[in-house]
Design an enzyme around this catalytic site. Structure first.
Site, PDB file in Angstrom:
ATOM      1  N   GLY A  13     -10.831   8.072  -7.700  1.00 18.33           N
ATOM      2  CA  GLY A  13      -9.896   8.918  -7.013  1.00 18.33           C
ATOM      3  C   GLY A  13      -8.452   8.806  -7.100  1.00 18.33           C
ATOM      4  O   GLY A  13      -8.262   8.161  -8.105  1.00 18.33           O
ATOM      5  N   GLY A  36     -11.377  13.023  -0.399  1.00 24.59           N
ATOM      6  CA  GLY A  36      -9.928  12.465  -0.244  1.00 24.59           C
ATOM      7  C   GLY A  36      -8.811  13.606   0.028  1.00 24.59           C
ATOM      8  O   GLY A  36      -9.262  14.473   1.002  1.00 24.59           O
ATOM      9  N   HIS A  38       4.805 -25.439   6.233  1.00 25.18           N
ATOM     10  CA  HIS A  38       6.359 -25.340   6.219  1.00 25.18           C
ATOM     11  C   HIS A  38       6.407 -25.745   4.384  1.00 25.18           C
ATOM     12  O   HIS A  38       6.057 -26.837   4.036  1.00 25.18           O
ATOM     13  CB  HIS A  38       7.133 -26.075   7.036  1.00 25.18           C
TER      14      HIS A  38
END
Length: 467
Positions: A40, A145, A446
């Site tokens: 698409g 779509g 961290h």
């Protein structure tokens, strides 16, 4: 005449994923696709190629502006646009061929041609040479779509006046690029060409960029993009685009009324949104109802008013996002197989893939105020995050919105490095009904950017540790 349990019209992210899931569940499935390649708009002329150019242009700017700061000397980079476009196309080809492989692997029959509803349980496929074929189907899913929204009176030629499709395939960097529309597509593609050397001006009818996203996010993001060199003309409407010998003249005037002025452009990008692609599907033939925006009307199980016909993705209501269509494709396939398909529309992330990225999930402050929901805010800037600071990527912040009574996370908004990935931590948390306390008490590695999310969650109760 071939007969199937399910025929899916359209193989964009929603359509091909729907077909794959249906095949996994034992349904005899076929797909119909009018493009030469599956995937698409997203894979062919949208999400995938734009990300390739975003990545490549970011690397070009890194080498041009940021390498010296890192102590790296490579000489002045030179742009080979043709090679960059080949890089983009290689990525597109790899993805579309991958979809074709998956369809074949799962035993799905693929028909190339234009599909239309030819009656109850019948899909007509017309190939490029005009040949017709009828597929019988117990169920049909429309997944065709969306298409580019046109600006009245402005003709798109994909050379000087381009849509997102043409903007992904320019043969040279425009000296001046005028972008009409300050939404996701306009800002992403505008940032690509700005990094490659264009002077970019964005014209937006509204008084802000990124309409629909959190207002504070839009304001700070605009400042960041302006600092990068993009010029903004907000509260302005385009009243005309005239081709000239060397480019185009764009006539703009204040949205509230006033004197008009002209902007010179080598290329004009029309990026005012997208509209459902439903033309030629034969909806009228079978009586499928659409709303006043041209979207196919469905119930909460994606069924239209006509038995056996379903619709998903951009052709129905909701955000026009590939991942939303994918989840709907899985849901409708599971429903057709007798399972409990479901999509949680409250937890659909939205990402703008610029530098820095913008990402959000859940409600914005404006939406919470409109709904009368009381909430607490926790914010943390990337200037106070160790990893962002050492990498010199400190633009932006994380904002957590939590229910004032229950502390349940209602929305999170991020402007900053890798925001598109950072938002998924929160999406998972929200899917399971997490509170800001839950996120705050989860140990984060961290030094990482994710610590900014934790600190913003701590800030909901005004106990952030690093600011």
């Amino acid at each position: 005449m071939s007969s199937y349990d399910l025929v899916v019209i359209g193989t964009g992210p929603g359509g091909y994923v729907c077909a794959l899931r249906a095949a996994q569940l034992g349904l005899k499935t076929a797909v119909v696709e009018k493009r030469p390649a599956h995937g698409g708009t997203c894979l062919n002329v949208g999400c995938i190629p734009s990300k390739a150019l975003l990545h490549a242009s970011e690397a070009f700017e890194e080498a041009t502006k940021h390498f010296p700061v890192l102590g790296i000397t490579v000489g002045e980079p030179k742009l080979d646009l043709a090679k960059m476009m080949a890089f983009k196309q290689d990525g597109v080809d790899g993805n579309t061929k991958g979809v074709a492989f998956l369809l074949k692997k799962n035993g799905i029959d693929a028909f190339q041609g234009t599909g239309r509803l030819a009656g109850a349980g019948r899909v007509e496929v017309t190939s490029e040479d005009g040949a017709n074929q009828i597929l019988e189907a117990k169920n049909v899913v429309i997944a065709t779509g969306s298409d580019v929204a046109n600006l009245p009176g402005v003709a798109i030629d994909e050379e000087v006046v381009v849509s997102s499709t043409g903007a992904l395939d320019l043969t040279k960097v425009p000296g001046k690029l005028v972008v009409i529309g300050a939404g996701v597509i306009g800002l992403e593609l505008g940032s690509v060409w700005r990094r490659l050397g264009a002077e970019v001006t964005v014209v937006e009818y509204l008084d802000r960029i990124l309409p629909g996203m959190d207002g504070e996010v839009g304001k700070q993001f605009q400042r960041i993009l302006a600092k990068q060199g993009i010029q903004f003309r907000l509260s302005q409407k385009v009243t005309g685009v005239e081709r000239t010998g060397s480019g185009a003249k764009v006539t703009v005037e204040p949205a509230a009324g006033g004197a008009a002025e002209t902007l010179e452009a080598d290329v004009v990008l029309v990026a005012i949104g997208r509209v459902p692609y439903t033309g030629g599907l034969g909806l009228e033939t079978v009586g499928v109802q659409v709303d006043n925006k041209g979207r196919i009307q469905t119930d909460d199980r994606y069924a239209t008013n006509v038995t056996g016909i379903y619709a998903i993705g951009d052709v129905i209501a909701g955000p026009m996002l590939a991942h939303k269509a994918e989840d709907e494709g899985v849901a409708v396939a599971e429903i057709l197989a007798g399972k409990a398909g479901h999509v949680n529309y409250g937890v659909i992330p939205n990402v703008v893939y610029t530098t820095p990225e913008v990402a959000s999930v859940g409600k914005s402050e404006e939406e919470l105020k409109k709904d009368g929901i009381t909430y607490n805010i926790g914010k943390f800037p990337f200037t106070a995050n160790g990893r962002a600071k050492v990498n010199h990527t400190t633009d932006g912040f994380v904002k957590v919105l939590a229910d004032a009574g229950t502390d349940r996370v209602l929305g999170v908004h991020i402007v900053g490095p890798d925001a598109g990935n950072l938002i998924m931590e929160v999406a998972v948390a929200m899917e399971f009904g997490a509170s800001s306390e839950d996120i705050a008490r989860t140990c984060h590695a961290h030094p990482t950017l994710t610590e900014a999310v934790k600190e913003a969650a701590l800030a909901v109760e005004k106990r952030a540790l690093h600011m």
